[in-house]
Design an enzyme around this catalytic site. Structure first.
Site, mmCIF file in Angstrom:
data_model
loop_
_atom_site.group_PDB
_atom_site.id
_atom_site.type_symbol
_atom_site.label_atom_id
_atom_site.label_comp_id
_atom_site.label_asym_id
_atom_site.label_seq_id
_atom_site.Cartn_x
_atom_site.Cartn_y
_atom_site.Cartn_z
ATOM 1 N N ALA A 65 1.227 -0.966 -0.346
ATOM 2 C CA ALA A 65 -0.133 0.168 0.049
ATOM 3 C C ALA A 65 0.869 1.244 -0.105
ATOM 4 O O ALA A 65 1.932 1.635 -0.126
ATOM 5 C CB ALA A 65 -0.965 -0.360 1.080
ATOM 6 N N GLY A 109 0.836 -5.569 1.149
ATOM 7 C CA GLY A 109 -0.255 -5.132 0.042
ATOM 8 C C GLY A 109 0.166 -6.011 -1.267
ATOM 9 O O GLY A 109 -1.010 -5.707 -2.148
ATOM 10 N N GLU A 112 -0.530 -9.392 -0.459
ATOM 11 C CA GLU A 112 -1.854 -9.848 -0.926
ATOM 12 C C GLU A 112 -2.522 -9.973 -1.708
ATOM 13 O O GLU A 112 -3.255 -10.362 -1.397
ATOM 14 C CB GLU A 112 -2.778 -8.659 -0.422
ATOM 15 C CG GLU A 112 -1.641 -9.075 2.185
ATOM 16 C CD GLU A 112 -1.392 -8.132 2.687
ATOM 17 O OE1 GLU A 112 -0.871 -7.005 2.890
ATOM 18 O OE2 GLU A 112 -2.455 -8.136 4.143
ATOM 19 N N GLU A 132 5.338 -5.200 7.179
ATOM 20 C CA GLU A 132 3.996 -3.732 7.968
ATOM 21 C C GLU A 132 4.492 -3.538 8.887
ATOM 22 O O GLU A 132 4.603 -2.379 10.480
ATOM 23 C CB GLU A 132 2.714 -4.370 7.773
ATOM 24 C CG GLU A 132 1.807 -4.069 6.065
ATOM 25 C CD GLU A 132 1.564 -5.103 6.041
ATOM 26 O OE1 GLU A 132 2.331 -6.191 6.803
ATOM 27 O OE2 GLU A 132 0.677 -5.733 4.813
HETATM 28 N N1 DAK Z 1 4.175 3.335 -1.009
HETATM 29 C C1 DAK Z 1 4.791 4.281 -1.367
HETATM 30 N N2 DAK Z 1 6.078 4.300 -1.988
HETATM 31 C C2 DAK Z 1 6.921 3.355 -1.906
HETATM 32 C C3 DAK Z 1 6.520 2.303 -1.343
HETATM 33 C C4 DAK Z 1 5.581 2.683 -0.532
HETATM 34 N N3 DAK Z 1 4.785 0.954 -0.676
HETATM 35 N N4 DAK Z 1 7.397 1.759 -1.550
HETATM 36 C C5 DAK Z 1 8.803 1.959 -2.134
HETATM 37 N N5 DAK Z 1 8.238 2.985 -2.767
HETATM 38 C C6 DAK Z 1 8.874 4.036 -3.071
HETATM 39 C C7 DAK Z 1 10.150 4.920 -2.578
HETATM 40 O O1 DAK Z 1 9.316 6.167 -1.334
HETATM 41 C C8 DAK Z 1 10.828 5.410 -3.505
HETATM 42 O O2 DAK Z 1 10.490 7.211 -4.220
HETATM 43 P P1 DAK Z 1 11.251 8.325 -4.138
HETATM 44 O O3 DAK Z 1 12.884 8.302 -2.299
HETATM 45 O O4 DAK Z 1 12.473 7.299 -5.700
HETATM 46 O O5 DAK Z 1 10.467 9.555 -4.227
HETATM 47 C C9 DAK Z 1 10.567 4.923 -4.851
HETATM 48 O O6 DAK Z 1 9.460 4.295 -4.596
HETATM 49 C C10 DAK Z 1 11.808 3.457 -4.895
HETATM 50 O O7 DAK Z 1 11.893 3.287 -3.638
HETATM 51 P P2 DAK Z 1 13.032 2.812 -2.916
HETATM 52 O O8 DAK Z 1 14.608 3.840 -3.256
HETATM 53 O O9 DAK Z 1 13.267 2.537 -1.264
HETATM 54 O O10 DAK Z 1 13.973 1.217 -4.025
HETATM 55 P P3 DAK Z 1 14.722 0.570 -3.441
HETATM 56 O O11 DAK Z 1 15.150 -1.018 -4.418
HETATM 57 O O12 DAK Z 1 15.843 0.584 -1.971
HETATM 58 O O13 DAK Z 1 13.820 -0.702 -2.440
HETATM 59 C C11 DAK Z 1 11.807 -1.955 -1.493
HETATM 60 C C12 DAK Z 1 12.463 -1.282 -3.044
HETATM 61 C C13 DAK Z 1 10.181 -2.452 -1.845
HETATM 62 C C14 DAK Z 1 12.452 -2.808 -0.585
HETATM 63 C C15 DAK Z 1 11.665 -0.530 -0.373
HETATM 64 O O14 DAK Z 1 11.083 0.778 -1.264
HETATM 65 C C16 DAK Z 1 10.599 -0.936 0.920
HETATM 66 O O15 DAK Z 1 10.335 -1.136 1.987
HETATM 67 N N6 DAK Z 1 9.443 -0.178 0.140
HETATM 68 C C17 DAK Z 1 8.479 -0.546 1.475
HETATM 69 C C18 DAK Z 1 7.768 -1.564 1.441
HETATM 70 C C19 DAK Z 1 6.380 -1.965 2.756
HETATM 71 O O16 DAK Z 1 6.520 -1.901 3.679
HETATM 72 N N7 DAK Z 1 5.558 -1.689 2.278
HETATM 73 C C20 DAK Z 1 4.535 -2.176 3.056
HETATM 74 C C21 DAK Z 1 3.828 -1.494 2.642
HETATM 75 S S1 DAK Z 1 2.145 -0.904 4.044
HETATM 76 C C22 DAK Z 1 -5.775 -1.561 5.230
HETATM 77 C C23 DAK Z 1 -4.692 -2.957 4.672
HETATM 78 C C24 DAK Z 1 -3.587 -2.850 3.869
HETATM 79 C C25 DAK Z 1 -2.961 -2.580 3.916
HETATM 80 C C26 DAK Z 1 -3.527 -1.253 4.772
HETATM 81 C C27 DAK Z 1 -4.321 -1.254 5.379
HETATM 82 N N8 DAK Z 1 -6.568 -1.593 5.689
HETATM 83 C C28 DAK Z 1 -7.574 -2.641 5.648
HETATM 84 C C29 DAK Z 1 -7.322 -0.488 6.504
HETATM 85 C C30 DAK Z 1 -1.030 -2.683 3.780
HETATM 86 C C31 DAK Z 1 -0.413 -1.927 3.769
HETATM 87 C C32 DAK Z 1 0.635 -2.271 3.074
HETATM 88 O O17 DAK Z 1 0.865 -2.405 2.222
#
Ligand code: DAK
Length: 258
Positions: A65, A109, A112, A132
């Site tokens: 997400a 997400g 998921e 998360e």
């Molecule tokens: N959201 C927004 N931007 C993201 C992102 C994300 N999840 N993942 C990456 N980006 C963006 C980064 O901010 C960066 O943007 P700039 O700085 O260039 O503007 C760009 O994508 C490139 O990312 P990185 O520089 O970090 O790239 P790397 O290759 O170094 O790393 C990575 C790749 C995938 C390991 C890293 O980006 C990372 O750890 N990303 C976050 C992964 C994460 O934590 N995913 C979980 C998200 S939370 C709900 C239901 C579901 C959910 C929520 C609520 N309800 C029912 C209420 C779900 C929640 C989630 O999924």
């Protein structure tokens, strides 16, 4: 609806939906999820489509997400807006088969979303995770529920509690994905699999989906009864007559979805 964050291509009865928000690693923001839902809804209604594929880029299926979009939201915002509730229903409730073709990261997400599809084919560079916990939240659209059913309690706890990623080899070994293929061949193999599904009787295809999915919702005895009744009902179809006649006559069946 004009799409800006996905690319939809329909050919040979297969609808490929490619997540296309590269700068944010296909992070699932409201717009992308709405476009995805719209595309799946249209594919469901399109008689030419017999199988769908959801995919991303070589680097990323979806990094979860959109954290930036979520960061400032309050409890009331996410609860009253039912974040990821109704908007994910078209994928979750699709009657037509959907294959997730995963290359690179499928996180949060993204993992998921892949699990919502009927099955996952992944590239050998795939990485699955529910990170998360690192954001001070927990998975919200199946990461504690579907993942546990796929890989068992131990690995689901491990992944959700530590946020560690699972590579393609472990994902196949654990039953999260159906097959692992070389990254360059991911779409070729997936389209081949989709084509095989597309040539079957769509009545049987829907019956398989209903029956396998029922196994998650009921007891074994109830599930077996459900399966048997569905099996019995197939004998009311022309496609059952055709499929069995073709076998007896040593020819390929010509299914008509009737
Ligand atoms: N959201 C927004 N931007 C993201 C992102 C994300 N999840 N993942 C990456 N980006 C963006 C980064 O901010 C960066 O943007 P700039 O700085 O260039 O503007 C760009 O994508 C490139 O990312 P990185 O520089 O970090 O790239 P790397 O290759 O170094 O790393 C990575 C790749 C995938 C390991 C890293 O980006 C990372 O750890 N990303 C976050 C992964 C994460 O934590 N995913 C979980 C998200 S939370 C709900 C239901 C579901 C959910 C929520 C609520 N309800 C029912 C209420 C779900 C929640 C989630 O999924």
């Amino acid at each position: 609806m004009a799409y800006e964050m996905i690319i939809v291509e329909i050919a040979d009865h297969i609808c490929v939906i490619k997540l296309n928000r590269p700068k944010a690693l296909n992070a699932l923001n409201g717009q992308l999820v709405a476009e995805l839902g719209d595309a799946v809804t249209h594919a469901e209604a399109n008689d030419k489509v017999r199988c769908m594929v959801i995919t991303g880029s070589e680097k990323v299926f979806a990094a979860g997400a959109d954290i930036i979009e979520m960061a400032e939201k309050t409890f009331v915002d996410v609860a009253s807006g039912d974040l990821f509730g109704a908007s994910m229903m078209p994928v979750q409730d699709a009657k037509k088969p959907i294959i997730a073709a995963v290359s690179g990261y499928a996180l949060g997400g993204g993992c998921e979303l892949a699990m919502m599809c009927d099955f996952i084919i992944c590239a050998d560079n795939a990485k699955f995770g529910q990170p998360e916990i690192n954001l001070g939240v927990i998975a919200g659209i199946g990461g504690t529920q579907r993942l546990t059913r796929f890989v068992g309690k131990s690995k689901a706890m491990d992944m959700n509690l530590t946020g560690r990623f699972m590579d393609a080899e472990e994902a196949e070994r654990s039953g999260l994905v159906s097959r692992v293929v070389p990254v360059k061949r991911l779409m070729e193999v997936t389209l081949d699999v989709a084509a095989k599904i597309a040539e079957k009787s769509q009545i049987s295809i829907k019956a398989v989906k209903d029956s396998v999915n029922r196994s998650y919702e009921t007891t074994l005895a109830e599930g077996l009864l459900f399966e048997r009744r569905v099996f019995h009902s197939m004998f009311a179809t022309d496609d059952q007559k055709e499929g069995m006649a073709a076998f007896v006559e040593k020819r390929e069946p010509q299914f008509r979805d009737k």
